[in-house]
Design an enzyme around this catalytic site. Sequence first.
Site, PDB file in Angstrom:
ATOM      1  N   HIS A  68      35.677  25.904  36.747  1.00 35.66           N
ATOM      2  CA  HIS A  68      36.756  25.895  35.746  1.00 35.66           C
ATOM      3  C   HIS A  68      36.778  24.542  35.018  1.00 35.66           C
ATOM      4  O   HIS A  68      36.955  24.482  33.798  1.00 35.66           O
ATOM      5  CB  HIS A  68      38.127  26.075  36.405  1.00 35.66           C
ATOM      6  CG  HIS A  68      38.319  27.376  37.118  1.00 35.66           C
ATOM      7  ND1 HIS A  68      38.660  27.452  38.449  1.00 35.66           N
ATOM      8  CD2 HIS A  68      38.245  28.658  36.678  1.00 35.66           C
ATOM      9  CE1 HIS A  68      38.783  28.723  38.803  1.00 35.66           C
ATOM     10  NE2 HIS A  68      38.527  29.475  37.750  1.00 35.66           N
TER      11      HIS A  68
ATOM     12  N   LYS B 212      45.286  40.880  40.588  1.00 38.39           N
ATOM     13  CA  LYS B 212      45.344  39.949  41.738  1.00 38.39           C
ATOM     14  C   LYS B 212      46.805  39.573  41.975  1.00 38.39           C
ATOM     15  O   LYS B 212      47.219  38.441  41.712  1.00 38.39           O
ATOM     16  CB  LYS B 212      44.550  38.675  41.432  1.00 38.39           C
ATOM     17  CG  LYS B 212      43.076  38.862  41.119  1.00 38.39           C
ATOM     18  CD  LYS B 212      42.466  37.490  40.792  1.00 38.39           C
ATOM     19  CE  LYS B 212      41.079  37.597  40.223  1.00 38.39           C
ATOM     20  NZ  LYS B 212      40.615  36.337  39.601  1.00 38.39           N
TER      21      LYS B 212
ATOM     22  N   ARG C 135      30.111  33.423  33.621  1.00 39.24           N
ATOM     23  CA  ARG C 135      29.157  32.941  34.627  1.00 39.24           C
ATOM     24  C   ARG C 135      27.892  33.790  34.643  1.00 39.24           C
ATOM     25  O   ARG C 135      26.804  33.292  34.784  1.00 39.24           O
ATOM     26  CB  ARG C 135      29.794  32.969  36.021  1.00 39.24           C
ATOM     27  CG  ARG C 135      30.848  31.922  36.223  1.00 39.24           C
ATOM     28  CD  ARG C 135      31.652  32.198  37.439  1.00 39.24           C
ATOM     29  NE  ARG C 135      32.318  33.483  37.347  1.00 39.24           N
ATOM     30  CZ  ARG C 135      33.218  33.921  38.200  1.00 39.24           C
ATOM     31  NH1 ARG C 135      33.534  33.202  39.240  1.00 39.24           N
ATOM     32  NH2 ARG C 135      33.803  35.092  38.027  1.00 39.24           N
TER      33      ARG C 135
ATOM     34  N   SER D 168      36.639  31.121  42.768  1.00 42.10           N
ATOM     35  CA  SER D 168      37.752  30.712  43.622  1.00 42.10           C
ATOM     36  C   SER D 168      37.731  31.495  44.940  1.00 42.10           C
ATOM     37  O   SER D 168      38.007  30.933  46.000  1.00 42.10           O
ATOM     38  CB  SER D 168      39.081  30.962  42.912  1.00 42.10           C
ATOM     39  OG  SER D 168      39.145  30.212  41.736  1.00 42.10           O
TER      40      SER D 168
HETATM   41  O1  PNS Z   1      41.158  34.029  36.519  1.00 42.00           O
HETATM   42  P1  PNS Z   1      41.370  35.493  36.225  1.00 42.00           P
HETATM   43  O2  PNS Z   1      42.196  36.143  37.315  1.00 42.00           O
HETATM   44  O3  PNS Z   1      40.080  36.223  35.991  1.00 42.00           O
HETATM   45  O4  PNS Z   1      42.219  35.566  34.845  1.00 42.00           O
HETATM   46  C1  PNS Z   1      42.574  36.801  34.275  1.00 42.00           C
HETATM   47  C2  PNS Z   1      43.742  36.625  33.291  1.00 42.00           C
HETATM   48  C3  PNS Z   1      44.931  36.006  34.015  1.00 42.00           C
HETATM   49  C4  PNS Z   1      43.293  35.705  32.168  1.00 42.00           C
HETATM   50  C5  PNS Z   1      44.113  38.035  32.710  1.00 42.00           C
HETATM   51  O5  PNS Z   1      44.445  38.901  33.770  1.00 42.00           O
HETATM   52  C6  PNS Z   1      45.250  37.962  31.691  1.00 42.00           C
HETATM   53  O6  PNS Z   1      45.014  37.657  30.548  1.00 42.00           O
HETATM   54  N1  PNS Z   1      46.487  38.234  32.164  1.00 42.00           N
HETATM   55  C7  PNS Z   1      47.657  38.242  31.313  1.00 42.00           C
HETATM   56  C8  PNS Z   1      48.117  39.672  31.052  1.00 42.00           C
HETATM   57  C9  PNS Z   1      47.494  40.233  29.791  1.00 42.00           C
HETATM   58  O7  PNS Z   1      47.643  39.707  28.723  1.00 42.00           O
HETATM   59  N2  PNS Z   1      46.759  41.355  29.940  1.00 42.00           N
HETATM   60  C10 PNS Z   1      46.150  42.015  28.786  1.00 42.00           C
HETATM   61  C11 PNS Z   1      44.767  41.497  28.489  1.00 42.00           C
HETATM   62  S1  PNS Z   1      43.606  42.395  29.391  1.00 42.00           S
END
Ligand code: PNS
Length: 167
Positions: free
Chosen positions: A17, A41, A94, A132
């Site tokens: 990150h 998650k 990645r 992570s």
């Molecule tokens: O580190 P991660 O868990 O891969 O991040 C994913 C994240 C948090 C960026 C994604 O789940 C997100 O954008 N969550 C906010 C909710 C949202 O806007 N969802 C619609 C887009 S798919």
Amino acid sequence: MKTAIYPGSFDPVTYGHLDIIGRAAKLFDKLIVLVSTNPAKPDCFFTLEERMDFLKRSFNTLKNPENIEVDTHDGLLVDYFKKREADVIVKGLRAMSDFEAEFQMALVNKDLFYKAETVFLAADVTGTFLSSSMVKQIAMFGGDISAFVPHTILTDIQAKLKIKKQK
Ligand code: PNS
């Protein structure tokens, strides 16, 4: 003035990150590292406060942390994007395995708000395998994670995982 948002769970932040954060901070005038909710998650291992604290305490490993802000948002990313009048969403890729989900999210965000452009940065070759969940798993079994997370947060991560393992 171009503002970018780098969203993620950061459970916990890794050098992978931090590589993306450092490079994105050079590309944009302001970078907001957004600790967001990933509905896939729901049970993050570290609390929201811990994840934000770990991020802030990791920035001493970066050359240019001045234009980086850490914030949190529980809701749609595009709503936060609109609120902050941001220009770009930054994501790290990645491997091809990341691509499908990230591509889908980029399309959904663009569909929800036409100005929400996503820019992908290719992960540094040393970080392509890093995640992570892998860091948590290695630490939980007593493995050495010092190559994956900054030393400023290393003992806190190990301590919490040790408590969890003892339970
Ligand atoms: O580190 P991660 O868990 O891969 O991040 C994913 C994240 C948090 C960026 C994604 O789940 C997100 O954008 N969550 C906010 C909710 C949202 O806007 N969802 C619609 C887009 S798919």
